[in-house]
Motif scaffolding. Sequence first.
Motif, PDB file in Angstrom:
ATOM      1  N   PHE A  55       0.814  -1.216   0.000  1.00 36.44           N
ATOM      2  CA  PHE A  55       0.000   0.000   0.000  1.00 36.44           C
ATOM      3  C   PHE A  55       0.852   1.272   0.000  1.00 36.44           C
ATOM      4  CE2 PHE A  55      -2.376  -3.376   2.135  1.00 36.44           C
ATOM      5  CZ  PHE A  55      -3.523  -3.432   1.349  1.00 36.44           C
ATOM      6  N   GLY A  56       1.937   1.222  -0.745  1.00 39.04           N
ATOM      7  CA  GLY A  56       2.792   2.397  -0.879  1.00 39.04           C
ATOM      8  C   GLY A  56       3.776   2.593   0.257  1.00 39.04           C
ATOM      9  N   TYR A  57       3.877   1.615   1.164  1.00 39.82           N
ATOM     10  CA  TYR A  57       4.767   1.778   2.316  1.00 39.82           C
ATOM     11  C   TYR A  57       6.220   1.933   1.882  1.00 39.82           C
ATOM     12  CZ  TYR A  57       6.902   0.909   6.879  1.00 39.82           C
ATOM     13  OH  TYR A  57       7.641   1.014   8.043  1.00 39.82           O
ATOM     14  N   ASN A  58       6.643   1.123   0.904  1.00 37.71           N
ATOM     15  CA  ASN A  58       8.039   1.220   0.457  1.00 37.71           C
ATOM     16  C   ASN A  58       8.319   2.562  -0.203  1.00 37.71           C
ATOM     17  OD1 ASN A  58       6.346   0.482  -1.691  1.00 37.71           O
ATOM     18  ND2 ASN A  58       8.031  -0.492  -2.821  1.00 37.71           N
ATOM     19  N   ILE A  59       7.324   3.125  -0.906  1.00 38.94           N
ATOM     20  CA  ILE A  59       7.500   4.442  -1.520  1.00 38.94           C
ATOM     21  C   ILE A  59       7.625   5.507  -0.441  1.00 38.94           C
ATOM     22  CG2 ILE A  59       6.396   6.201  -2.956  1.00 38.94           C
ATOM     23  CD1 ILE A  59       5.178   3.984  -4.597  1.00 38.94           C
ATOM     24  N   ASP A  60       6.781   5.434   0.575  1.00 40.60           N
ATOM     25  CA  ASP A  60       6.846   6.402   1.665  1.00 40.60           C
ATOM     26  C   ASP A  60       8.175   6.314   2.411  1.00 40.60           C
ATOM     27  OD1 ASP A  60       4.353   7.263   1.007  1.00 40.60           O
ATOM     28  OD2 ASP A  60       3.469   6.973   2.992  1.00 40.60           O
ATOM     29  N   ARG A  61       8.681   5.099   2.560  1.00 39.16           N
ATOM     30  CA  ARG A  61       9.959   4.940   3.260  1.00 39.16           C
ATOM     31  C   ARG A  61      11.076   5.646   2.495  1.00 39.16           C
ATOM     32  NH1 ARG A  61      14.225   1.165   4.265  1.00 39.16           N
ATOM     33  NH2 ARG A  61      14.610   0.963   6.516  1.00 39.16           N
ATOM     34  N   GLU A  62      11.102   5.483   1.183  1.00 38.63           N
ATOM     35  CA  GLU A  62      12.095   6.179   0.359  1.00 38.63           C
ATOM     36  C   GLU A  62      11.877   7.686   0.397  1.00 38.63           C
ATOM     37  OE1 GLU A  62      14.326   4.419  -2.736  1.00 38.63           O
ATOM     38  OE2 GLU A  62      14.712   3.832  -0.662  1.00 38.63           O
ATOM     39  N   SER A  63      10.615   8.116   0.363  1.00 35.54           N
ATOM     40  CA  SER A  63      10.306   9.541   0.404  1.00 35.54           C
ATOM     41  C   SER A  63      10.776  10.168   1.719  1.00 35.54           C
ATOM     42  CB  SER A  63       8.795   9.770   0.242  1.00 35.54           C
ATOM     43  OG  SER A  63       8.357   9.369  -1.038  1.00 35.54           O
ATOM     44  N   GLY A  64      10.643   9.405   2.800  1.00 31.98           N
ATOM     45  CA  GLY A  64      11.111   9.906   4.091  1.00 31.98           C
ATOM     46  C   GLY A  64      12.608  10.122   4.097  1.00 31.98           C
ATOM     47  N   GLU A  65      13.348   9.192   3.502  1.00 31.84           N
ATOM     48  CA  GLU A  65      14.801   9.349   3.422  1.00 31.84           C
ATOM     49  C   GLU A  65      15.166  10.558   2.569  1.00 31.84           C
ATOM     50  OE1 GLU A  65      16.333   5.653   2.032  1.00 31.84           O
ATOM     51  OE2 GLU A  65      15.753   4.540   3.829  1.00 31.84           O
ATOM     52  N   PHE A  66      14.426  10.747   1.500  1.00 32.48           N
ATOM     53  CA  PHE A  66      14.644  11.896   0.614  1.00 32.48           C
ATOM     54  C   PHE A  66      14.414  13.208   1.364  1.00 32.48           C
ATOM     55  CE2 PHE A  66      12.133  15.016  -1.822  1.00 32.48           C
ATOM     56  CZ  PHE A  66      13.081  15.463  -2.724  1.00 32.48           C
ATOM     57  N   ALA A  67      13.448  13.221   2.288  1.00 32.38           N
ATOM     58  CA  ALA A  67      13.038  14.462   2.941  1.00 32.38           C
ATOM     59  C   ALA A  67      13.984  14.922   4.041  1.00 32.38           C
ATOM     60  CB  ALA A  67      11.633  14.285   3.529  1.00 32.38           C
ATOM     61  N   VAL A  68      14.871  14.039   4.506  1.00 31.90           N
ATOM     62  CA  VAL A  68      15.704  14.366   5.662  1.00 31.90           C
ATOM     63  C   VAL A  68      16.523  15.632   5.451  1.00 31.90           C
ATOM     64  CG1 VAL A  68      17.683  13.601   7.045  1.00 31.90           C
ATOM     65  CG2 VAL A  68      15.823  12.009   6.523  1.00 31.90           C
ATOM     66  N   ALA A  69      17.140  15.776   4.290  1.00 31.34           N
ATOM     67  CA  ALA A  69      18.000  16.933   4.044  1.00 31.34           C
ATOM     68  C   ALA A  69      17.223  18.243   4.146  1.00 31.34           C
ATOM     69  CB  ALA A  69      18.662  16.813   2.668  1.00 31.34           C
ATOM     70  N   ASP A  70      16.005  18.243   3.612  1.00 32.28           N
ATOM     71  CA  ASP A  70      15.217  19.470   3.659  1.00 32.28           C
ATOM     72  C   ASP A  70      14.657  19.737   5.050  1.00 32.28           C
ATOM     73  OD1 ASP A  70      15.550  20.360   1.011  1.00 32.28           O
ATOM     74  OD2 ASP A  70      14.060  18.916   0.306  1.00 32.28           O
ATOM     75  N   VAL A  71      14.289  18.689   5.774  1.00 33.32           N
ATOM     76  CA  VAL A  71      13.832  18.869   7.152  1.00 33.32           C
ATOM     77  C   VAL A  71      14.971  19.447   7.993  1.00 33.32           C
ATOM     78  CG1 VAL A  71      13.154  17.642   9.259  1.00 33.32           C
ATOM     79  CG2 VAL A  71      12.038  17.108   7.086  1.00 33.32           C
ATOM     80  N   LYS A  72      16.169  18.934   7.779  1.00 38.12           N
ATOM     81  CA  LYS A  72      17.332  19.448   8.512  1.00 38.12           C
ATOM     82  C   LYS A  72      17.534  20.937   8.241  1.00 38.12           C
ATOM     83  CE  LYS A  72      21.434  18.662   6.900  1.00 38.12           C
ATOM     84  NZ  LYS A  72      22.719  18.022   6.508  1.00 38.12           N
ATOM     85  N   LYS A  73      17.441  21.334   6.980  1.00 42.05           N
ATOM     86  CA  LYS A  73      17.617  22.744   6.634  1.00 42.05           C
ATOM     87  C   LYS A  73      16.510  23.602   7.254  1.00 42.05           C
ATOM     88  CE  LYS A  73      18.121  21.661   2.237  1.00 42.05           C
ATOM     89  NZ  LYS A  73      18.265  21.739   0.763  1.00 42.05           N
ATOM     90  N   ALA A  74      15.283  23.109   7.201  1.00 40.43           N
ATOM     91  CA  ALA A  74      14.163  23.872   7.749  1.00 40.43           C
ATOM     92  C   ALA A  74      14.327  24.076   9.251  1.00 40.43           C
ATOM     93  CB  ALA A  74      12.844  23.169   7.450  1.00 40.43           C
ATOM     94  N   VAL A  75      14.728  23.027   9.961  1.00 38.59           N
ATOM     95  CA  VAL A  75      14.929  23.130  11.403  1.00 38.59           C
ATOM     96  C   VAL A  75      16.035  24.127  11.710  1.00 38.59           C
ATOM     97  CG1 VAL A  75      15.719  21.885  13.453  1.00 38.59           C
ATOM     98  CG2 VAL A  75      14.033  20.835  11.925  1.00 38.59           C
ATOM     99  N   ARG A  76      17.118  24.050  10.972  1.00 47.01           N
ATOM    100  CA  ARG A  76      18.236  24.968  11.185  1.00 47.01           C
ATOM    101  C   ARG A  76      17.796  26.420  10.974  1.00 47.01           C
ATOM    102  NH1 ARG A  76      21.613  23.856   7.074  1.00 47.01           N
ATOM    103  NH2 ARG A  76      22.701  22.079   7.980  1.00 47.01           N
ATOM    104  N   ILE A  77      17.021  26.637   9.919  1.00 47.64           N
ATOM    105  CA  ILE A  77      16.548  27.988   9.596  1.00 47.64           C
ATOM    106  C   ILE A  77      15.597  28.507  10.681  1.00 47.64           C
ATOM    107  CG2 ILE A  77      15.100  29.297   7.986  1.00 47.64           C
ATOM    108  CD1 ILE A  77      16.265  27.409   5.763  1.00 47.64           C
ATOM    109  N   ILE A  78      14.665  27.660  11.108  1.00 51.38           N
ATOM    110  CA  ILE A  78      13.714  28.077  12.138  1.00 51.38           C
ATOM    111  C   ILE A  78      14.434  28.389  13.443  1.00 51.38           C
ATOM    112  CG2 ILE A  78      11.777  27.314  13.568  1.00 51.38           C
ATOM    113  CD1 ILE A  78      10.812  25.704  11.101  1.00 51.38           C
ATOM    114  N   SER A  79      15.404  27.557  13.811  1.00 52.79           N
ATOM    115  CA  SER A  79      16.119  27.775  15.074  1.00 52.79           C
ATOM    116  C   SER A  79      16.901  29.076  15.065  1.00 52.79           C
ATOM    117  CB  SER A  79      17.062  26.606  15.361  1.00 52.79           C
ATOM    118  OG  SER A  79      18.181  26.616  14.475  1.00 52.79           O
TER     119      SER A  79
END
Length: 304
Positions: free
Chosen positions: A73-97
Motif C-alpha cells: 500500500f505504498g509503504y516502500n514508496i513512503d519509506r524512500e520519500s522519508g529518506e529523501f526528505a531528511v536533508a530538507d527537514v534538517k535545513k528547515a529546522v536549522r533555519i527556524i532555530s
Amino acid sequence: MDAHTRAVAGLQGEVARRLAIAKRKEVVIFIHGYNNSFDDAAKATGKICRTLSQEFVCVSLSWPAGGTGGAFFGYNIDRESGEFAVADVKKAVRIISATEGVRRLHFIAHSRGADVLLSALGQLGMEAYAAHSSPAERYKFANAVLFAPDIDLDVATTKLFGFVSDPDTPFGAKAAPYGLLPRIGSLHLTVYSSPNDQALAISSGLFGSVVRLGRLTSASLDSKGAGSNALWRNSQLSGIADFIEYKGISGFAGHGYFLSDPAVQKDLAALVRDGLKAGDPGRPLVEIKRPFWSIPTRSARHSR
C-alpha cells in the motif's frame, strides 16, 4: 543561492510574525507519518496546537507521503520519500532555530515521521558536536516527542546517539570525547509506545526488526533480545529519555492514539506546555521502572 536566500527570508519572516503574537516564543514542529496527505498533517498539527492551548507557534513540516504505487500500500514508496526528505527537514529546522526571537524548539513526530526526525536531528547533533557545542545550545532543541515511532530500536540509537560509538568525531578542532555520553544540553526524548500497535507489528515483520521502537516496553527490552543494545538500558539515560507505555486500544490498528486518546493528549500538554517531568504531580503516569512509565487509559480504567 538567491532562491535559497529568498526562501530563508520568507520562512523566518513568517515564523517571526507568528512569534510576535504568540504567548510563548517557542516553536512546536510536527512531522507526520506514513500515508498522510498534506491536509492530514495540517489537521493533526492544528489538533496538537489546540492541545497545547495555542500558546506556541506551531509548524507542520510535511514530506511527500501517501504514495499509492509499489508494495504494501505504498509503504516502500513512503519509506524512500522519508529518506529523501531528511536533508530538507534538517535545513528547515536549522533555519527556524536561527530565527530572531525563537527561544526553544519542540519536536513531535508520529510513525515514519520519527525516522525522518531522528535522521535530521542526528545530523544536526553531529554539526553541533563538531562545532564544540550541543544541540540545545546551537539549535535551541528542547523536547523530542515520538509517538508510535516506526523505526528499529538499534537504528534509532545509531541515528540519535551516533557519536557515542564514534569517539574520533572531531569536537571542535580535534576529538575530545566527554565520556560515554557527550553533552546534549537540555534536549529530552520522550517515546510513546504500545504493545497493541498492530501497524508496527506488521512493520516489524517486514523489516525483521527485533523490536520496533513504537512497541518497546520494559518487558520486551529484557525478553526479545533488545537488551543487546546496552545504551537503552544504561543508567545514563535517566533524565535524558522517558518511555511511556500505552496499553489502550485507540485509533486505526492501535496506531493513532496520540490524536484520539484524551489521556495521551493531557500528558503531552503536561510535558511540553507545563514543563513537567515524568513523576511530577500533574503527569498522569505510573512508574514501572525508570525510565519506563505507563499512562492510564480509558480501557485500563474501565477494566478496573
